[in-house]
Structure formats: structure tokens, C-alpha cells
Motif scaffolding. Structure first.
Motif, mmCIF file in Angstrom:
data_model
loop_
_atom_site.group_PDB
_atom_site.id
_atom_site.type_symbol
_atom_site.label_atom_id
_atom_site.label_comp_id
_atom_site.label_asym_id
_atom_site.label_seq_id
_atom_site.Cartn_x
_atom_site.Cartn_y
_atom_site.Cartn_z
ATOM 1 N N UNK A 81 35.325 111.349 90.074
ATOM 2 C CA UNK A 81 34.003 111.687 90.597
ATOM 3 C C UNK A 81 34.086 112.600 91.817
ATOM 4 N N UNK A 82 35.238 112.621 92.491
ATOM 5 C CA UNK A 82 35.409 113.558 93.607
ATOM 6 C C UNK A 82 35.346 114.990 93.100
ATOM 7 N N UNK A 83 36.016 115.241 91.964
ATOM 8 C CA UNK A 83 35.992 116.586 91.388
ATOM 9 C C UNK A 83 34.608 116.931 90.849
ATOM 10 N N UNK A 84 33.974 115.964 90.185
ATOM 11 C CA UNK A 84 32.633 116.204 89.663
ATOM 12 C C UNK A 84 31.652 116.474 90.799
ATOM 13 N N UNK A 85 31.737 115.676 91.858
ATOM 14 C CA UNK A 85 30.855 115.853 93.005
ATOM 15 C C UNK A 85 31.071 117.183 93.692
ATOM 16 N N UNK A 86 32.353 117.589 93.805
ATOM 17 C CA UNK A 86 32.664 118.878 94.426
ATOM 18 C C UNK A 86 32.085 120.024 93.587
ATOM 19 N N UNK A 87 32.154 119.880 92.265
ATOM 20 C CA UNK A 87 31.593 120.905 91.384
ATOM 21 C C UNK A 87 30.078 120.995 91.556
ATOM 22 N N UNK A 88 29.407 119.849 91.643
ATOM 23 C CA UNK A 88 27.955 119.851 91.820
ATOM 24 C C UNK A 88 27.568 120.401 93.193
ATOM 25 N N UNK A 89 28.372 120.074 94.214
ATOM 26 C CA UNK A 89 28.093 120.589 95.552
ATOM 27 C C UNK A 89 28.168 122.116 95.554
ATOM 28 N N UNK A 90 29.128 122.651 94.813
ATOM 29 C CA UNK A 90 29.259 124.106 94.703
ATOM 30 C C UNK A 90 28.112 124.688 93.877
ATOM 31 N N UNK A 91 27.719 123.959 92.831
ATOM 32 C CA UNK A 91 26.644 124.417 91.959
ATOM 33 C C UNK A 91 25.315 124.482 92.704
ATOM 34 N N UNK A 92 25.088 123.480 93.570
ATOM 35 C CA UNK A 92 23.836 123.398 94.327
ATOM 36 C C UNK A 92 24.111 123.659 95.806
ATOM 37 N N UNK A 93 24.789 124.753 96.107
ATOM 38 C CA UNK A 93 25.241 125.002 97.475
ATOM 39 C C UNK A 93 24.100 125.213 98.458
ATOM 40 N N UNK A 94 22.901 125.506 97.968
ATOM 41 C CA UNK A 94 21.780 125.703 98.878
ATOM 42 C C UNK A 94 20.977 124.451 99.155
ATOM 43 N N UNK A 95 21.379 123.335 98.562
ATOM 44 C CA UNK A 95 20.626 122.089 98.699
ATOM 45 C C UNK A 95 21.086 121.311 99.932
ATOM 46 N N UNK A 96 20.129 120.821 100.704
ATOM 47 C CA UNK A 96 20.451 120.078 101.928
ATOM 48 C C UNK A 96 21.162 118.765 101.584
ATOM 49 N N UNK A 97 22.070 118.346 102.461
ATOM 50 C CA UNK A 97 22.840 117.113 102.234
ATOM 51 C C UNK A 97 21.937 115.893 102.115
ATOM 52 N N UNK A 98 20.793 115.885 102.815
ATOM 53 C CA UNK A 98 19.901 114.731 102.760
ATOM 54 C C UNK A 98 19.298 114.551 101.365
ATOM 55 N N UNK A 99 19.315 115.609 100.554
ATOM 56 C CA UNK A 99 18.867 115.516 99.171
ATOM 57 C C UNK A 99 20.048 115.365 98.215
ATOM 58 N N UNK A 100 21.161 116.014 98.549
ATOM 59 C CA UNK A 100 22.305 116.024 97.655
ATOM 60 C C UNK A 100 23.023 114.684 97.623
ATOM 61 N N UNK A 101 23.260 114.086 98.781
ATOM 62 C CA UNK A 101 24.053 112.863 98.844
ATOM 63 C C UNK A 101 23.403 111.674 98.133
ATOM 64 N N UNK A 102 22.085 111.427 98.321
ATOM 65 C CA UNK A 102 21.468 110.333 97.563
ATOM 66 C C UNK A 102 21.532 110.548 96.056
ATOM 67 N N UNK A 103 21.431 111.813 95.615
ATOM 68 C CA UNK A 103 21.512 112.106 94.184
ATOM 69 C C UNK A 103 22.901 111.799 93.651
ATOM 70 N N UNK A 104 23.926 112.103 94.453
ATOM 71 C CA UNK A 104 25.304 111.873 94.018
ATOM 72 C C UNK A 104 25.620 110.391 93.857
ATOM 73 N N UNK A 105 24.826 109.522 94.489
ATOM 74 C CA UNK A 105 25.030 108.078 94.317
ATOM 75 C C UNK A 105 24.874 107.687 92.851
ATOM 76 N N UNK A 106 24.056 108.449 92.113
ATOM 77 C CA UNK A 106 23.788 108.153 90.706
ATOM 78 C C UNK A 106 24.676 108.956 89.762
ATOM 79 N N UNK A 107 25.687 109.636 90.292
ATOM 80 C CA UNK A 107 26.559 110.471 89.469
ATOM 81 C C UNK A 107 27.253 109.653 88.388
ATOM 82 N N UNK A 108 27.215 110.171 87.164
ATOM 83 C CA UNK A 108 27.906 109.559 86.034
ATOM 84 C C UNK A 108 28.510 110.667 85.191
#
Length: 225
Positions: A81-108
Motif C-alpha cells: 500500500x506504500x507503493x499504491x499510496x505513492x502512486x495516487x499521491x503523484x496522480x493527485x499531486x494538486x490535492x491538499x493533504x487534508x483531503x488526500x490522507x483521509x481518502x487513503x485510509x480507505x485504500x484497497x
């Protein structure tokens, strides 16, 4: 993160309410059989939220509990999930962490695959990722809770259901990942291997091994092409 993307992800992931719900039901019944209370089981599925890691923990269950070994197993199992999360962070690089981090809690695994595929077709949209993640979480956690109110035990027909879970998981992913006939062989390989592993080895390893074999076939096909 658009509302249209959120709706599109929700609709695409609706089948996971059923497949993840059945998987969560089997997991909840297993917890119930071990003597865990409803709140403990629900928190287990909510906070850990990883079918593979939870299955591995159950396979290590003993008295006294090997806590250190279980933690190490969880970290090793979920490191992908570290690699998946890093990929999503790069994909959504303009998204604020306050929105990105809660979404990543549901990563599957499935929501990551679906989001990556949708980004290729429609462009990156974190709303799609969130929308695709919600039905999966609702099914998994809701299924775990249902185990404590349903008049069922972890035997008989539920063993067959557990063996069929990998196939249901694959079936729910096919519509979002289908890219023509070239997708057929990796998916067939994943499904067949998953069923064989579930039948003769252990259902908890079936999705991991089946998915790995399917990925290998896909990589070989791309290399040949």
C-alpha cells in the motif's frame, strides 16, 4: 476531486457491497468463533481494513497471542500500500493533504486498480477514488457486523462461500479493467489459480497467489508484444 467523479466511482464499485459483504461475513463469523465480541470484530475490520492481513493474523491465532509476529506480518503484507499510496499521491499531486490522507485510509487493491484505469480514460479524479472506496469499505465492515446478528456459523455452506470469494472479487473488477480480448488470459489465469489455491491450499492465500499469476501472464504478454 469532483462530484461527477465521486458518483462515477460509487456506481462502478456498487458490486463490491455484495462481494466484500460476503467476505466480511465469513471473516466476522471466524472472529465470532474465536470468541471476539461484536465491537472488537468491527474495530478489527475497520482499523486494520485488509482482508489479506486479517486472514494471515487469523492463521497465526494462538494462545498466547504472538503479538510481535502478527505486527510484523501485517506490516510485511500491507507494505504494497506504500507503493499504491505513492502512486495516487503523484496522480493527485494538486490535492491538499487534508483531503488526500483521509481518502487513503480507505485504500484497497481494487480501488487502486479501478482508479488507475479510470485515470487513463478520463483523467485523474480523486473523487472517483473516494467513490470507489466507499462501497468496498461499507461491504467489508458491514459484513463483519452482520455476522453477529445472522443465525450462521463458520461451517457448512459458508466454507463454500469462502472458496468462491476470489472468483467474486475478480468478477467485480472485470468491467472496470476490461481492455479487450488481451485481458482475457490474465483474468482466466487469476480465476483458475485462485480457485485451485482456495480448494487445495487455503482460501486466505487464493487472491494473492491468483492475482500474482495473472499479473505475471499480463507482463509476459506485454513483453511478447
Amino acid at each position: 476531486m469532483t462530484a461527477a467523479g465521486l458518483r462515477r466511482g460509487l456506481v462502478a464499485a456498487l458490486p463490491f457491497i455484495l462481494s466484500n459483504g460476503l467476505a466480511g461475513l465469513v471473516m466476522g463469523l471466524t472472529y465470532k468463533g474465536l470468541g471476539l465480541g461484536a465491537l472488537q470484530a468491527i474495530l478489527f475490520s475497520l482499523l486494520l481494513y485488509s482482508a489479506t492481513a486479517q486472514a494471515i493474523i487469523l492463521s497465526m491465532w494462538a494462545s498466547p497471542l504472538p503479538i510481535v509476529a502478527m505486527v510484523i506480518a501485517c506490516i510485511a503484507t500491507n507494505s504494497r500500500y506504500l507503493l499504491m499510496g505513492a502512486h495516487l499521491r503523484q496522480l493527485f499531486d494538486g490535492l491538499a493533504n487534508r483531503k488526500m490522507l483521509p481518502s487513503l485510509f480507505l485504500l484497497a487493491d481494487a480501488s487502486w486498480l479501478m482508479t488507475s484505469s479510470d485515470a487513463e480514460r478520463n483523467g485523474p479524479d480523486a473523487g472517483y477514488f473516494l467513490g470507489a472506496s466507499i462501497p468496498m469499505a461499507v461491504g467489508w465492515i458491514g459484513g463483519t457486523a452482520l455476522a453477529y446478528v445472522a443465525p450462521l456459523t463458520a461451517n457448512g455452506s459458508l466454507k463454500l462461500a469462502a472458496a468462491l470469494l476470489p472468483t467474486m472479487f475478480i468478477a467485480t473488477l472485470v468491467p472496470s479493467q476490461w481492455k479487450g480480448t488481451k485481458s482475457l488470459w490474465p483474468w482466466l489465469t487469476s480465476g483458475i489459480i485462485a480457485l485451485v489455491v482456495a480448494r487445495f491450499v487455503d482460501p486466505s492465500w487464493s487472491m494473492l497467489i491468483g492475482g500474482g499469476c495473472g499479473t505475471l501472464v499480463s507482463m509476459m504478454a506485454k513483453t511478447d508484444g
